[in-house]
Design an enzyme around this catalytic site. Sequence first.
Site, short mmCIF file in Angstrom:
data_model
loop_
_atom_site.label_atom_id
_atom_site.label_comp_id
_atom_site.label_asym_id
_atom_site.label_seq_id
_atom_site.Cartn_x
_atom_site.Cartn_y
_atom_site.Cartn_z
N ASP A 171 0.59 -1.04 0.13
CA ASP A 171 0.22 -0.27 0.29
C ASP A 171 0.96 1.50 0.05
O ASP A 171 2.23 0.94 0.21
CB ASP A 171 -0.90 -0.25 1.48
CG ASP A 171 -2.03 1.05 1.68
OD1 ASP A 171 -2.46 1.82 0.41
OD2 ASP A 171 -2.38 1.26 2.22
N ASP A 173 2.11 4.99 1.44
CA ASP A 173 2.59 5.51 2.93
C ASP A 173 0.90 4.99 2.94
O ASP A 173 0.95 5.63 4.72
CB ASP A 173 3.71 6.14 3.05
CG ASP A 173 2.95 7.11 2.13
OD1 ASP A 173 3.61 8.37 1.56
OD2 ASP A 173 2.17 6.62 0.92
N ASP A 175 -1.92 6.00 2.88
CA ASP A 175 -2.02 7.30 2.13
C ASP A 175 -3.28 7.11 1.27
O ASP A 175 -4.42 7.95 1.44
CB ASP A 175 -1.43 8.59 1.89
CG ASP A 175 -1.13 8.35 0.80
OD1 ASP A 175 -0.93 9.20 0.19
OD2 ASP A 175 -1.04 6.55 0.30
N ASP A 186 2.62 -9.98 -23.87
CA ASP A 186 1.74 -11.29 -23.97
C ASP A 186 1.16 -11.71 -25.37
O ASP A 186 -0.38 -11.55 -25.26
CB ASP A 186 0.89 -11.30 -22.62
CG ASP A 186 0.49 -12.29 -22.12
OD1 ASP A 186 0.22 -13.71 -23.24
OD2 ASP A 186 -1.24 -12.61 -21.69
N GLU A 203 5.75 -14.54 -33.58
CA GLU A 203 6.23 -13.45 -32.97
C GLU A 203 8.13 -13.29 -33.70
O GLU A 203 8.09 -12.21 -33.96
CB GLU A 203 6.68 -13.10 -31.24
CG GLU A 203 6.49 -12.32 -30.68
CD GLU A 203 6.66 -12.45 -29.30
OE1 GLU A 203 6.70 -13.57 -28.97
OE2 GLU A 203 6.81 -11.21 -29.07
N SER A 221 -4.41 9.50 -9.28
CA SER A 221 -5.59 9.55 -10.30
C SER A 221 -5.63 10.13 -11.54
O SER A 221 -7.28 9.45 -11.90
CB SER A 221 -5.99 10.12 -8.98
OG SER A 221 -6.67 10.83 -8.65
#
Length: 538
Positions: A171, A173, A175, A186, A203, A221
């Site tokens: 996670d 810090d 917050d 892939d 490939e 975000s």
Amino acid sequence: MWRSVGLVCTVALLALVPLTTAGRVRDANGGTNCIVCTVLVGLVEQLAQVYNEGAVEALERFCSFLPEQLQAPCRAGAEIFAPYIAEAIYNKETPDVVCHAIGFCKVDPGHKACHIFPVPKEGMDAALRRIQEVKKMRQGREFTDICDIPGIKEICNIFDRAFSSHLPADDLDKDGFSTMKLLDNDCLTLSQGLDSETGLPYEEVLCNGTEPRGLILLGDSIGAHFHLPPQWFEAKSLNPSVFKDLLFILENEIDWPELSTATGHVNNTFGEVIKGPVDSIYMRLRERNRCNHRDYQNIGVNGGRSGSMNSTIVRSLVRNRMSDYPALVNIELVGNDVCNGHPDTLAHMTKPKEFRNNMLDTLQYLDEVLPEGSHVWVSGLANGSLLYANVHDRIHPLGSLRNDITYTDFYNYMNCLEISPCSGWLTDNSTLRYLTTKRAFELNDVLRNITANSRYKNFDLYYQDVPIDEVIAEWEAQGGQGWQLIEPVDGFHINQLANALGAAHIWEMLEKDHPNVLGKVNPNNDRIKQLFGDQGGY
Ligand SMILES: *[C@@H]1O[C@H](CO)[C@@H](O)[C@H](O)[C@H]1NC(C)=O
Ligand SMILES: *[C@@H]1O[C@H](CO)[C@@H](O)[C@H](O)[C@H]1NC(C)=O
Ligand SMILES: *[C@@H]1O[C@H](CO)[C@@H](O)[C@H](O)[C@H]1NC(C)=O
Ligand SMILES: *[C@@H]1O[C@H](CO)[C@@H](O)[C@H](O)[C@H]1NC(C)=O
Ligand SMILES: *[C@@H]1O[C@H](CO)[C@@H](O)[C@H](O)[C@H]1NC(C)=O
Ligand SMILES: *[C@@H]1O[C@H](CO)[C@@H](O)[C@H](O)[C@H]1NC(C)=O
């Protein structure tokens, strides 16, 4: 870690809170409990008006809209709330006053009473004195933590589980929550099977020498594409279909990386809860070279800033230096280094020297993990003053029924509760907005200085201003308006349309200024399409 507070449609609002509060969810006047209560009471009271019914019926209506597993706990919680809301409707009390009466909102010593709905005629202080008298007479039960309410407690637990089961290994810090969508190089179908003519792996035949690469976003975000459905906050729009994907949305921490500027790649079939076109750097890279199929990572973390970028975000990148193709990495931190909810916000912004050290250590780590021949472009912080400039006098979704809440009211309310994700930009204080942007631009000078003066073994490095102003200007030149590009609920992020327009703009910028970072057009694209169709989709 984020502690979930219940009540479904409003829980999501709380997600705004940990965007920025670096380890310390401090608040005032009831903080998150107060906003959850006020939004919920406001919505139910509006539902009662829309459907011309009483509080009990409106609460039942609200609970019936929710996903099945939340309905019973919602009804249990509703029993506690119903008498308060019924009385409030009868007495024409505002939701702010009601939530002070229940106890979720308070006036801390030395603070003013907070309100988001219009102040009652008698004034906020007089209304609060009046309800204090009533409370004393009744000695009713007082709650301070909304998750203590029977029923709501279960909803809180469901949310806790939804969030915790998807926690990243490390996670931030403590917050906030983070979003990671990892998919590595892939090419399912491409990497399997042999070319019948040459007997060599497909490939090799179709990708060798075409400079394949993966797109990696490291950011906040904005990069993860935070979006709260406005329908959750509009009484008239509430119905079962807007809550259909509620748990899915919460599990994804209210981020939509699959529709984002950097790594969008699915058709938008979510319906009314998120609307708009999808375009992304990844989609365009894949179009340019089909060998780039599925090679993307979105490590956008709500609340991400230079400190957590260095300590956590960059360290969750997954790339094998030996066997993976080079990467095109975008580091984007458009605001959290200057954003916090502190009343003394200026003192709590990242200082240029600190920012420089965080970014240098981030880049040094990248140099250790990226394959040779990679590219890194760092986006600057935005001029967040544009948020207030575009939305301040517009109506917030919560005020849509009676046109009685503007974004200025909403911003002031969050500042009053000290839960704003950015009290420097989301404020009617123009001096403060100016000083916040000034610091953001000082940090951009640091980025320019670093990119001009540092050399790395495994990647070349570029700086680009984040083009939000340009995208808005282009949109306005086509007859659009700036507010149409801003997230309606939080008034802090850019929306789906802006994500798509941003992708096109950034792509053109890269193509013009640094075409080498995009690689060549693969001459085998048609053959790949012909042989593998959509390459297994996603
Ligand atoms: C593809 O590249 C690899 C590594 O450079 C090489 O060994 C191989 O012969 C190449 N194959 C083709 C078909 O060009
Ligand atoms: C999106 O929809 C278009 C048109 O229906 C289709 O051709 C395309 O394959 C879809 N893309 C994805 C990723 O599903
Ligand atoms: C960056 O992170 C590393 C690893 O956690 C740490 O050792 C280093 O001190 C950090 N740099 C700064 C400037 O905080
Ligand atoms: C930042 O944006 C505001 C509002 O759009 C504008 O007035 C101001 O000039 C901008 N500042 C800079 C330095 O570009
Ligand atoms: C606006 O913000 C500035 C800078 O923090 C501060 O000095 C000033 O007192 C504020 N003005 C008002 C009216 O609060
Ligand atoms: C820019 O970077 C150089 C080299 O790292 C450093 O010597 C110089 O002081 C920096 N300038 C500013 C204005 O930060």
